[in-house]
Motif scaffolding. Structure first.
Motif, PDB file in Angstrom:
ATOM      1  N   PRO A   1       0.925  -1.152   0.014  1.00  0.00           N
ATOM      2  CA  PRO A   1      -0.082  -0.147   0.085  1.00  0.00           C
ATOM      3  C   PRO A   1       0.818   1.279  -0.047  1.00  0.00           C
ATOM      4  O   PRO A   1       2.123   1.133   0.448  1.00  0.00           O
ATOM      5  CB  PRO A   1      -0.968  -0.237   1.281  1.00  0.00           C
ATOM      6  CG  PRO A   1      -0.784  -1.538   1.601  1.00  0.00           C
ATOM      7  CD  PRO A   1       0.582  -1.967   1.083  1.00  0.00           C
ATOM      8  N   ALA A   2       0.452   2.301  -0.683  1.00  0.00           N
ATOM      9  CA  ALA A   2       0.868   3.690  -0.407  1.00  0.00           C
ATOM     10  C   ALA A   2      -0.093   4.550   0.245  1.00  0.00           C
ATOM     11  O   ALA A   2      -1.162   4.915  -0.371  1.00  0.00           O
ATOM     12  CB  ALA A   2       1.190   3.997  -1.944  1.00  0.00           C
ATOM     13  N   LEU A   3       0.236   4.769   1.593  1.00  0.00           N
ATOM     14  CA  LEU A   3      -0.570   5.711   2.411  1.00  0.00           C
ATOM     15  C   LEU A   3      -0.233   7.142   2.267  1.00  0.00           C
ATOM     16  O   LEU A   3       1.090   7.459   2.839  1.00  0.00           O
ATOM     17  CB  LEU A   3      -0.601   5.124   3.843  1.00  0.00           C
ATOM     18  CG  LEU A   3      -1.013   3.667   3.902  1.00  0.00           C
ATOM     19  CD1 LEU A   3      -0.975   3.113   5.237  1.00  0.00           C
ATOM     20  CD2 LEU A   3      -2.356   3.213   3.080  1.00  0.00           C
ATOM     21  N   SER A   4      -0.966   8.019   2.190  1.00  0.00           N
ATOM     22  CA  SER A   4      -0.839   9.450   2.033  1.00  0.00           C
ATOM     23  C   SER A   4      -1.436  10.108   3.318  1.00  0.00           C
ATOM     24  O   SER A   4      -2.002   9.512   4.080  1.00  0.00           O
ATOM     25  CB  SER A   4      -1.383  10.217   0.652  1.00  0.00           C
ATOM     26  OG  SER A   4      -2.883   9.848   0.647  1.00  0.00           O
ATOM     27  N   ARG A   5      -1.323  11.518   3.323  1.00  0.00           N
ATOM     28  CA  ARG A   5      -2.075  12.112   4.677  1.00  0.00           C
ATOM     29  C   ARG A   5      -3.547  11.915   4.898  1.00  0.00           C
ATOM     30  O   ARG A   5      -4.005  11.985   6.067  1.00  0.00           O
ATOM     31  CB  ARG A   5      -1.931  13.700   4.374  1.00  0.00           C
ATOM     32  CG  ARG A   5      -2.209  14.481   5.467  1.00  0.00           C
ATOM     33  CD  ARG A   5      -1.368  15.942   5.658  1.00  0.00           C
ATOM     34  NE  ARG A   5      -1.824  16.777   4.832  1.00  0.00           N
ATOM     35  CZ  ARG A   5      -1.191  17.263   3.886  1.00  0.00           C
ATOM     36  NH1 ARG A   5       0.086  17.266   3.802  1.00  0.00           N
ATOM     37  NH2 ARG A   5      -1.787  18.504   2.957  1.00  0.00           N
ATOM     38  N   GLU A   6      -4.171  11.443   3.882  1.00  0.00           N
ATOM     39  CA  GLU A   6      -5.829  11.075   3.832  1.00  0.00           C
ATOM     40  C   GLU A   6      -5.859   9.742   4.894  1.00  0.00           C
ATOM     41  O   GLU A   6      -7.067   9.720   5.350  1.00  0.00           O
ATOM     42  CB  GLU A   6      -6.257  10.866   2.452  1.00  0.00           C
ATOM     43  CG  GLU A   6      -6.521  12.007   1.395  1.00  0.00           C
ATOM     44  CD  GLU A   6      -5.124  12.628   0.884  1.00  0.00           C
ATOM     45  OE1 GLU A   6      -4.945  13.570   0.341  1.00  0.00           O
ATOM     46  OE2 GLU A   6      -4.122  11.948   1.098  1.00  0.00           O
ATOM     47  N   PHE A   7      -4.993   8.878   5.101  1.00  0.00           N
ATOM     48  CA  PHE A   7      -5.172   7.780   5.908  1.00  0.00           C
ATOM     49  C   PHE A   7      -4.720   8.557   7.375  1.00  0.00           C
ATOM     50  O   PHE A   7      -3.635   9.174   7.795  1.00  0.00           O
ATOM     51  CB  PHE A   7      -4.116   6.909   5.543  1.00  0.00           C
ATOM     52  CG  PHE A   7      -4.240   5.658   6.460  1.00  0.00           C
ATOM     53  CD1 PHE A   7      -4.908   4.460   6.032  1.00  0.00           C
ATOM     54  CD2 PHE A   7      -3.666   5.522   7.754  1.00  0.00           C
ATOM     55  CE1 PHE A   7      -4.966   3.341   6.890  1.00  0.00           C
ATOM     56  CE2 PHE A   7      -3.664   4.489   8.567  1.00  0.00           C
ATOM     57  CZ  PHE A   7      -4.447   3.308   8.108  1.00  0.00           C
ATOM     58  N   ARG A   8      -5.801   8.189   8.339  1.00  0.00           N
ATOM     59  CA  ARG A   8      -5.650   8.742   9.561  1.00  0.00           C
ATOM     60  C   ARG A   8      -5.579   7.529  10.539  1.00  0.00           C
ATOM     61  O   ARG A   8      -6.431   6.427  10.517  1.00  0.00           O
ATOM     62  CB  ARG A   8      -6.859   9.856   9.859  1.00  0.00           C
ATOM     63  CG  ARG A   8      -6.747  11.131   9.106  1.00  0.00           C
ATOM     64  CD  ARG A   8      -5.562  11.997   9.400  1.00  0.00           C
ATOM     65  NE  ARG A   8      -5.803  13.166   8.852  1.00  0.00           N
ATOM     66  CZ  ARG A   8      -6.239  14.286   9.421  1.00  0.00           C
ATOM     67  NH1 ARG A   8      -6.634  14.271  10.492  1.00  0.00           N
ATOM     68  NH2 ARG A   8      -6.575  15.493   8.955  1.00  0.00           N
ATOM     69  N   PRO A   9      -4.908   7.683  11.671  1.00  0.00           N
ATOM     70  CA  PRO A   9      -4.103   8.848  12.164  1.00  0.00           C
ATOM     71  C   PRO A   9      -2.411   8.650  11.118  1.00  0.00           C
ATOM     72  O   PRO A   9      -2.317   7.528  10.779  1.00  0.00           O
ATOM     73  CB  PRO A   9      -3.842   8.768  13.384  1.00  0.00           C
ATOM     74  CG  PRO A   9      -4.009   7.289  13.680  1.00  0.00           C
ATOM     75  CD  PRO A   9      -5.058   6.667  12.900  1.00  0.00           C
ATOM     76  N   TYR A  10      -2.006   9.643  10.887  1.00  0.00           N
ATOM     77  CA  TYR A  10      -0.567   9.774  10.330  1.00  0.00           C
ATOM     78  C   TYR A  10       0.478   9.559  11.137  1.00  0.00           C
ATOM     79  O   TYR A  10       0.334   9.663  12.547  1.00  0.00           O
ATOM     80  CB  TYR A  10      -0.592  10.741   9.252  1.00  0.00           C
ATOM     81  CG  TYR A  10      -1.318  12.147   9.624  1.00  0.00           C
ATOM     82  CD1 TYR A  10      -2.428  12.604   9.133  1.00  0.00           C
ATOM     83  CD2 TYR A  10      -0.855  12.764  10.843  1.00  0.00           C
ATOM     84  CE1 TYR A  10      -2.842  13.858   9.449  1.00  0.00           C
ATOM     85  CE2 TYR A  10      -1.227  13.962  11.072  1.00  0.00           C
ATOM     86  CZ  TYR A  10      -2.420  14.576  10.573  1.00  0.00           C
ATOM     87  OH  TYR A  10      -3.096  15.791  11.025  1.00  0.00           O
TER      88      TYR A  10
END
Length: 248
Positions: A154-163
């Motif tokens: 997976p490639a998780l950006s800021r939209e994934f919470r909590p960061y």
């Protein structure tokens, strides 16, 4: 294993005091190689050449006086995303607009970090999984994938919470891969975000410190130590081959 159960199964890392600088490449002392099944990367400053002037961005959000005050209280760096969470909705909106503007300008100058393509090719040859966690936006991740034709999943950006530095994104990747956190390494250029995230999840950590930033006295009292420290991504392949049994 569901991510919630995996999260509960991990004991949070209790950092021990240490003194920087670390050796050029810090390696484990154990003679028995540990199995490693995946590597998770930070993006800005790790997979990409640093182009965002974070100090200027923080000053634009906080103001010069507040920036200096917070910087003195946080020698490991300012966590601007968490800092503005306590602000009013209107203040947060204005702060996020400033942050996004800096990030958009950074996208125009996006460059792959030297050694990134070669390291990813090596991991692919060993069938070792590759993931990504960034506090940047999804648009930046998508552009990286498209421009350099190197995919992370997976490639998780800021939209994934909590960061980051919360361990949740790394634990989510481990759950998706169906591997244990102690079979994964987190690689990044931030002690407070990447190393903290990896340690709290129970993973191995590698700090990329190109310019010896973390050798300075400012970090002597920071109670957080990576398992490894390198000056370039080119050094990571040797580190992995020397210290780990690379098995998918």
């Amino acid at each position: 294993m569901p991510s919630s159960l995996l999260f509960k199964s991990i004991l949070f890392f209790q950092a021990k005091p240490h003194s920087f600088p670390l050796p050029h490449i810090t390696a484990m002392s154990t003679k028995t190689k540990t199995r490693l099944r995946g590597v998770v990367f930070d993006m800005d400053g790790t997979l990409t050449v640093p182009v965002i002037d974070f100090a200027s961005m923080y000053k634009a959000v906080l103001g010069e006086t507040e920036y200096r005050r917070i910087r003195q209280e946080n020698p490991s760096g300012i966590d601007i995303l968490h800092h503005i969470e306590s602000w009013s909705p209107d203040e947060q909106r204005k702060a996020n607009e400033i942050i996004l503007d800096f990030e958009r300008r950074g996208l125009e100058r996006l460059q792959i970090m030297p050694g990134a393509a070669e390291l990813c090719g090596f991991l692919d040859s060993k069938k070792i999984r590759r993931g990504l966690i960034t506090r940047n936006v999804k648009q930046a991740v998508d552009l990286y994938h498209q421009r350099f034709d190197i995919m992370f999943s997976p490639a998780l950006s800021r939209e994934f919470r909590p960061y980051k530095p919360d361990p949740a994104p790394l634990l989510h990747i481990c759950s998706t891969w169906d591997v244990q956190p102690n079979e994964v390494m987190m690689v990044g250029d931030s002690l407070k975000d990447d190393v903290a995230c990896g340690k709290r999840a129970g993973a191995f950590t590698c700090l990329l410190d190109e310019k010896g930033k973390y050798d300075s006295a400012d970090f002597a009292k920071v109670d957080l130590e990576p398992d490894f420290k390198v000056a370039s991504l080119a050094e990571v392949q040797s580190l992995l081959e020397t210290n780990f049994d690379l098995m998918p």
